[in-house]
Design a protein around this motif. Structure first.
Motif, mmCIF file in Angstrom:
data_model
loop_
_atom_site.group_PDB
_atom_site.id
_atom_site.type_symbol
_atom_site.label_atom_id
_atom_site.label_comp_id
_atom_site.label_asym_id
_atom_site.label_seq_id
_atom_site.Cartn_x
_atom_site.Cartn_y
_atom_site.Cartn_z
ATOM 1 N N ARG A 186 6.721 -5.504 0.783
ATOM 2 C CA ARG A 186 7.063 -6.153 -0.183
ATOM 3 C C ARG A 186 6.900 -7.439 -0.211
ATOM 4 N NH1 ARG A 186 10.915 -1.785 -3.313
ATOM 5 N NH2 ARG A 186 10.121 -0.082 -2.615
ATOM 6 N N ILE A 187 7.745 -7.725 1.189
ATOM 7 C CA ILE A 187 8.672 -9.619 0.738
ATOM 8 C C ILE A 187 6.516 -9.618 0.936
ATOM 9 C CG2 ILE A 187 8.776 -10.915 2.783
ATOM 10 C CD1 ILE A 187 11.102 -9.140 3.482
ATOM 11 N N LEU A 188 5.494 -9.759 1.937
ATOM 12 C CA LEU A 188 4.567 -10.205 1.925
ATOM 13 C C LEU A 188 3.940 -10.168 0.748
ATOM 14 C CD1 LEU A 188 3.413 -8.592 5.718
ATOM 15 C CD2 LEU A 188 3.774 -11.104 4.883
ATOM 16 N N VAL A 189 3.441 -8.636 -0.167
ATOM 17 C CA VAL A 189 2.914 -8.503 -0.784
ATOM 18 C C VAL A 189 3.436 -10.031 -1.924
ATOM 19 C CG1 VAL A 189 2.240 -7.851 -3.629
ATOM 20 C CG2 VAL A 189 2.272 -6.821 -0.802
ATOM 21 N N ALA A 190 4.889 -9.961 -2.482
ATOM 22 C CA ALA A 190 5.524 -10.912 -3.224
ATOM 23 C C ALA A 190 4.767 -12.732 -2.719
ATOM 24 C CB ALA A 190 7.218 -10.555 -3.179
ATOM 25 N N LEU A 191 4.684 -12.642 -1.081
ATOM 26 C CA LEU A 191 4.614 -13.665 -0.939
ATOM 27 C C LEU A 191 3.482 -14.335 -1.128
ATOM 28 C CD1 LEU A 191 6.292 -14.540 2.470
ATOM 29 C CD2 LEU A 191 7.063 -15.417 0.658
ATOM 30 N N SER B 247 0.767 -18.952 11.813
ATOM 31 C CA SER B 247 1.541 -18.591 13.253
ATOM 32 C C SER B 247 2.978 -18.190 13.474
ATOM 33 C CB SER B 247 2.288 -19.467 13.998
ATOM 34 O OG SER B 247 0.860 -19.950 14.560
ATOM 35 N N PHE B 248 3.935 -19.157 12.138
ATOM 36 C CA PHE B 248 4.981 -18.443 11.407
ATOM 37 C C PHE B 248 4.933 -17.047 10.596
ATOM 38 C CE2 PHE B 248 7.764 -19.008 8.095
ATOM 39 C CZ PHE B 248 9.779 -19.033 9.074
ATOM 40 N N LEU B 249 4.217 -17.411 9.985
ATOM 41 C CA LEU B 249 3.824 -15.678 9.210
ATOM 42 C C LEU B 249 4.607 -14.881 10.402
ATOM 43 C CD1 LEU B 249 4.255 -14.138 7.060
ATOM 44 C CD2 LEU B 249 1.466 -13.950 7.233
ATOM 45 N N LEU B 250 2.958 -14.711 11.341
ATOM 46 C CA LEU B 250 3.049 -13.196 12.498
ATOM 47 C C LEU B 250 4.663 -13.566 13.823
ATOM 48 C CD1 LEU B 250 -0.590 -13.746 13.888
ATOM 49 C CD2 LEU B 250 0.932 -11.875 12.765
ATOM 50 N N LEU C 65 1.912 -5.814 12.826
ATOM 51 C CA LEU C 65 1.049 -6.845 13.354
ATOM 52 C C LEU C 65 -0.103 -7.033 13.567
ATOM 53 C CD1 LEU C 65 3.627 -7.890 16.446
ATOM 54 C CD2 LEU C 65 3.511 -9.155 14.028
ATOM 55 N N TYR C 66 -1.011 -6.196 13.852
ATOM 56 C CA TYR C 66 -1.991 -6.725 14.254
ATOM 57 C C TYR C 66 -2.855 -6.009 12.199
ATOM 58 C CZ TYR C 66 -7.212 -5.736 14.203
ATOM 59 O OH TYR C 66 -8.674 -5.422 14.167
ATOM 60 N N THR C 67 -2.210 -5.174 12.001
ATOM 61 C CA THR C 67 -2.718 -5.619 10.452
ATOM 62 C C THR C 67 -2.464 -6.656 9.526
ATOM 63 O OG1 THR C 67 -2.053 -2.898 10.019
ATOM 64 C CG2 THR C 67 -2.473 -3.700 8.595
ATOM 65 N N VAL C 68 -1.434 -8.047 9.890
ATOM 66 C CA VAL C 68 -1.090 -8.385 9.096
ATOM 67 C C VAL C 68 -1.696 -9.840 9.455
ATOM 68 C CG1 VAL C 68 0.872 -10.559 8.989
ATOM 69 C CG2 VAL C 68 1.556 -8.050 8.904
ATOM 70 N N MET D 163 -6.931 -13.009 9.238
ATOM 71 C CA MET D 163 -8.447 -13.584 9.513
ATOM 72 C C MET D 163 -9.381 -13.504 8.499
ATOM 73 S SD MET D 163 -7.737 -11.919 13.331
ATOM 74 C CE MET D 163 -9.963 -12.015 13.782
ATOM 75 N N GLN D 164 -9.104 -12.349 7.874
ATOM 76 C CA GLN D 164 -9.901 -11.750 6.918
ATOM 77 C C GLN D 164 -10.531 -12.623 5.584
ATOM 78 O OE1 GLN D 164 -12.390 -8.937 6.726
ATOM 79 N NE2 GLN D 164 -13.280 -10.646 5.316
ATOM 80 N N ARG D 165 -9.106 -13.244 5.389
ATOM 81 C CA ARG D 165 -8.370 -14.042 3.669
ATOM 82 C C ARG D 165 -9.288 -15.795 5.187
ATOM 83 N NH1 ARG D 165 -4.819 -16.253 1.017
ATOM 84 N NH2 ARG D 165 -3.903 -14.275 0.454
ATOM 85 N N ALA D 166 -8.525 -16.058 5.630
ATOM 86 C CA ALA D 166 -9.708 -17.006 6.699
ATOM 87 C C ALA D 166 -10.949 -17.172 6.505
ATOM 88 C CB ALA D 166 -9.063 -17.733 7.964
ATOM 89 N N TRP D 167 -11.487 -16.755 7.072
ATOM 90 C CA TRP D 167 -13.140 -15.979 6.937
ATOM 91 C C TRP D 167 -13.755 -16.226 5.924
ATOM 92 C CZ3 TRP D 167 -16.877 -15.332 10.028
ATOM 93 C CH2 TRP D 167 -18.238 -15.135 9.805
#
Length: 155
Positions: A28-33, A47-50, A128-131, A136-140
């Motif tokens: 929920r927090i990640l979707v809101a962000l 890094s901060f997010l992970l 953690l891997y999913t995040v 990584m997909q977003r950066a790509w």
């Protein structure tokens, strides 16, 4: 043995519920962000997010350790919570030091806690891997968009 299995499986169920609640809260927090555009795949932000996700998931794991420790205290295996918590961390993390052990009557609970710990660490690692994968997909995708824009503007 029956009481061990019943108490162990009930505790494992509660632990899974706790971890699912932590994952749900984080989602929920990640979707809101993400909706607010606050998640960026830069090195520092990613890094901060992970690290934040890892710490919150670890707090969920420690809450589960505390649940097991509370069970051990309620069964009279330990008279102080600190020792029960230490023993529980060792079991949950599957370290198995053996410096403090449960009585023969309840020792199967230690093995069930170790199984529970492996499963919950797996859930933590998977999340953690999913995040990380999403970042990584977003950066790509962002990088490909930049390259495509550069190619279009140069033609």
């Amino acid at each position: 043995m029956g009481k061990n299995l019943i108490l162990g499986y009930l505790t494992m169920t509660v632990c899974l519920t706790v971890q699912c609640m932590v994952v749900s809260l984080l989602l929920r927090i990640l979707v809101a962000l993400e909706i607010r555009g606050l998640i960026r795949p830069t090195l520092i932000r990613a890094s901060f997010l992970l690290v934040t996700v890892m710490l919150i998931m670890s707090a969920g794991n420690l809450l589960q350790v505390a649940l097991w420790a509370g069970l051990y205290c309620s069964l009279g295996e330990f008279h102080d919570f600190t020792t029960a918590f230490y023993h529980s961390v060792v079991n949950f993390a599957t370290l198995g030091y053996g410096d403090i052990v449960l009585s023969a009557r309840w020792r199967l609970l230690g093995a069930l806690e170790a199984i529970n710990g492996v499963l919950m660490f797996g859930l933590t690692t998977g999340f953690l891997y999913t995040v990380l994968r999403a970042l990584m997909q977003r950066a790509w995708d962002d990088r490909l968009d930049q390259v495509r824009l550069t190619e279009k503007s140069s033609t």
